[in-house]
Design a protein around this motif. Structure first.
Motif, short mmCIF file in Angstrom:
data_model
loop_
_atom_site.label_atom_id
_atom_site.label_comp_id
_atom_site.label_asym_id
_atom_site.label_seq_id
_atom_site.Cartn_x
_atom_site.Cartn_y
_atom_site.Cartn_z
N ARG A 177 0.82 -1.21 0.00
CA ARG A 177 0.00 0.00 0.00
C ARG A 177 0.86 1.26 0.00
N GLY A 178 2.09 1.14 0.45
CA GLY A 178 2.98 2.30 0.49
C GLY A 178 4.12 2.08 1.45
N PRO A 179 5.18 2.88 1.35
CA PRO A 179 6.36 2.69 2.19
C PRO A 179 6.11 3.11 3.64
N VAL A 180 7.02 2.69 4.50
CA VAL A 180 6.98 3.08 5.91
C VAL A 180 8.33 3.66 6.28
N THR A 181 8.36 4.39 7.39
CA THR A 181 9.61 4.91 7.92
C THR A 181 9.95 4.16 9.19
N ALA A 182 11.04 3.42 9.14
CA ALA A 182 11.50 2.62 10.27
C ALA A 182 12.78 3.23 10.85
N THR A 183 13.13 2.79 12.04
CA THR A 183 14.42 3.14 12.62
C THR A 183 15.39 2.02 12.32
N ASP A 184 16.43 2.34 11.60
CA ASP A 184 17.42 1.32 11.25
C ASP A 184 18.02 0.74 12.53
N PRO A 185 17.86 -0.57 12.77
CA PRO A 185 18.34 -1.12 14.04
C PRO A 185 19.86 -1.15 14.16
N GLU A 186 20.56 -1.00 13.05
CA GLU A 186 22.02 -1.04 13.09
C GLU A 186 22.62 0.36 13.29
N THR A 187 21.94 1.40 12.76
CA THR A 187 22.51 2.76 12.82
C THR A 187 21.69 3.71 13.69
N GLY A 188 20.43 3.35 13.96
CA GLY A 188 19.55 4.23 14.71
C GLY A 188 18.98 5.38 13.89
N LYS A 189 19.24 5.40 12.58
CA LYS A 189 18.78 6.49 11.73
C LYS A 189 17.44 6.12 11.08
N PRO A 190 16.65 7.14 10.69
CA PRO A 190 15.40 6.86 9.98
C PRO A 190 15.68 6.19 8.63
N LEU A 191 14.81 5.27 8.25
CA LEU A 191 15.00 4.49 7.04
C LEU A 191 13.66 4.30 6.36
N THR A 192 13.53 4.78 5.12
CA THR A 192 12.31 4.57 4.35
C THR A 192 12.38 3.20 3.69
N VAL A 193 11.35 2.39 3.91
CA VAL A 193 11.34 1.02 3.41
C VAL A 193 10.12 0.83 2.51
N SER A 194 10.36 0.47 1.26
CA SER A 194 9.29 0.15 0.32
C SER A 194 9.12 -1.37 0.24
N TYR A 195 8.11 -1.79 -0.50
CA TYR A 195 7.89 -3.22 -0.74
C TYR A 195 9.14 -3.84 -1.37
N GLN A 196 9.68 -3.16 -2.39
CA GLN A 196 10.86 -3.69 -3.06
C GLN A 196 12.07 -3.73 -2.13
N ASP A 197 12.19 -2.71 -1.26
CA ASP A 197 13.29 -2.69 -0.30
C ASP A 197 13.23 -3.91 0.62
N LEU A 198 12.03 -4.20 1.10
CA LEU A 198 11.88 -5.32 2.03
C LEU A 198 12.26 -6.63 1.35
N VAL A 199 11.72 -6.86 0.15
CA VAL A 199 12.01 -8.12 -0.54
C VAL A 199 13.50 -8.24 -0.80
N SER A 200 14.12 -7.15 -1.25
CA SER A 200 15.55 -7.19 -1.54
C SER A 200 16.37 -7.45 -0.28
N ARG A 201 16.04 -6.77 0.81
CA ARG A 201 16.78 -6.96 2.07
C ARG A 201 16.61 -8.37 2.61
N VAL A 202 15.40 -8.90 2.51
CA VAL A 202 15.16 -10.26 3.00
C VAL A 202 15.89 -11.27 2.13
#
Length: 510
Positions: free
Chosen positions: A301-326
């Motif tokens: 439905r759309g991206p979300v803004t997460a806190t990167d658990p490794e850096t503590g910085k904001p991270l925009t995550v899209s559907y494609q980002d999630l699939v690629s990271r996984v």
């Protein structure tokens, strides 16, 4: 078979073959290799050089057909046990499009330390005659749109257009090299390297795409096969043509059928997570696959803004980002804790606004395009880029997200402007002077599926498949049992018993 029993059996087999074992030898002299200073910033302990090879030649002739030469950049890591040195093992890390000059020092330990390791940048890659398609840095922005995978009709149209722009630029600006980058041409370079290092037979470790290179070499130069360790094995028939004439109408990255194995790797990871209190994504009483699918639903439905658990910085995550990271997190069980932290961060994320701030152009660009030329030269593909969307939808039924991720990898092949006249598309069962050792992970490999490795074992004239009981991409260095088998095979020609399954040294959350 347990690791202890396997090593005992292997030791007995090695003792029986002791008479045939290669005696320790001094470092071989090289013919034609020009040794030179390694580039600044190179890892320590390597000797660097290059070998000039013909740009163009046919599979049936050793003659240079046009007079032009290209240089293959290489580096040698000397054996760590020089008193018992047995020769040279050549190395390819995968790809295509990945430089391979500097073989990892950890690989030396996994293979026993009795061989010099020689890595090289395949033609068109890294320091070996890179393919150049762009004449203006601003053109690189087009490449951003041509990579990844779309999840809507509008995104599909944009990606098809971007991919066509890139291939048009390659047609306009690429030189003769673009038409001589098939795996068969790389295999002929590898044979010249073998001869230059004074090796009568080839010893070789190839991972992932390196397994395609090894299988191609075996079928072009079967009488020169000494010991080929092929790790994370691709099916050479689906890679090149498919099994039926109708397979030519399917993108080769769809034919390889890796997306169901990516799904199996995901499910293996989630089972381990559910059983490990250390897993950040764990939620007692919750179906973790359903939790993961819920993330995909939300991101569709759309991206979300997460806190990167490794850096503590904001991270925009899209559907494609999630699939690629996984997908990338499933390549190695050692990445499991970090993958779990990332998934939990997305699960607790706020709604976000799409951002391209973190988007990057894949680098190095020249190597990336050299790899594309190899893929598209090797394989049969549809010539209509509009059909990729339909195959992506079909693939997603077997591995949600992973199907589209895989299918669109081959989109540039629809309009790629050059083919290598010396490419090899079979047969794949030509006799070899020695058997070939294949290694694969049976709980799921997101890049080179386990069923493909089993098909490769059947396709080759004389091969033996060794199985590691885990998920991930590549097995050497992850199991003492596997490493012992690779060492015994390289040193003595000893193969593990048919059907041998090795345990990993550690689990995902150990």
């Amino acid at each position: 078979m347990t690791g202890r029993k396997f090593r005992t059996a292997l030791a007995l087999g090695s003792a029986m073959l002791a008479a045939a074992a290669v005696a320790p030898i001094a470092a071989a002299s090289t013919t034609g290799v020009v040794w030179e200073r390694c580039p600044d910033g190179s890892p320590q302990g390597y000797a660097c050089g290059h070998l000039d090879v013909p740009l163009s030649e046919t599979a049936l002739s050793d003659q240079d057909t046009d007079g032009r030469k290209i240089s293959i950049a290489l580096a040698k890591l000397p054996a760590t046990d020089p008193a018992h040195r047995l020769g040279t093992v050549f190395y390819n890390p995968g790809g295509p499009g990945v430089p391979g000059r500097f073989a990892p020092k950890e690989l030396m330990a996994s293979l026993g330390g009795k061989f010099d390791l020689v890595g090289f940048d395949p033609r068109g890659v890294g320091a070996s005659g890179a393919l150049r398609c762009f004449t203006d840095p601003r053109q690189l922005e087009t490449l951003r749109g041509a990579t990844g995978f779309p999840i809507s009709a509008a995104q599909d149209r944009a990606q098809v257009a971007a991919a066509k722009t890139v291939t048009d630029l390659c047609a306009a600006n690429g030189d003769e090299l673009m038409g001589h980058l098939s795996t068969a041409s790389v295999a002929r370079d590898l044979d010249r390297l073998r001869a230059a290092f004074g090796e009568p037979k080839l010893r070789f470790y190839g991972k992932s795409y390196g397994s395609v290179l090894g299988q191609t070499y075996a079928n072009l130069f079967g009488d020169r096969v000494g010991a080929l360790v092929l790790d994370a094995v691709d099916d050479p028939i689906n890679w090149s043509t498919g099994y039926r004439p109708s397979d030519a109408a399917k993108p080769f990255s769809f034919r390889l059928d890796a997306f169901p194995d990516a799904q199996r790797a995901l499910e293996s990871f989630l089972r381990s997570c559910a059983a490990a209190t250390e897993c950040a994504f764990r939620e007692p009483g919750t179906d973790l696959l359903a939790k993961y699918d819920g993330l995909l639903d939300r991101l569709h439905r759309g991206p979300v803004t997460a806190t990167d658990p490794e850096t503590g910085k904001p991270l925009t995550v899209s559907y494609q980002d999630l699939v690629s990271r996984v997908h990338n997190g499933l390549l190695d069980t050692a990445k499991a804790p970090a993958l779990a932290r990332f998934l939990q961060a997305v699960a607790t994320a706020d709604e976000g606004v799409a951002s391209t701030a973190d988007a990057t152009i894949p680098t190095p660009v020249d190597s990336l395009l050299g790899g594309a030329a190899t893929l598209c030269s090797d394989s049969l593909n549809p010539r209509d880029p509009r059909v990729w969307a339909g195959f992506a939808r079909v693939a997603d039924r077997s591995g949600r997200g992973f199907g589209a991720y895989d299918t669109y990898k081959s989109l540039p092949c629809a309009t790629w402007p050059a083919l290598d006249p010396g490419r090899y598309t079979g047969p794949w069962n030509r006799p070899t002077a020695a058997p070939i050792l294949l290694i694969a992970n049976r709980q799921g490999d997101p890049e080179t599926p386990y069923p493909g490795a089993k098909r490769a074992e059947k396709a080759l004239a004389n091969a033996r498949l060794l199985t590691l009981d885990t998920y991930g991409h590549g097995s050497v260095g992850k199991s003492a049992c596997v490493d012992s088998a690779a060492q015994g095979y390289l040193e003595h020609g000893a193969l593990p018993a048919r059907g041998t399954v090795c345990p990993p040294d550690r689990g995902p959350f150990d």
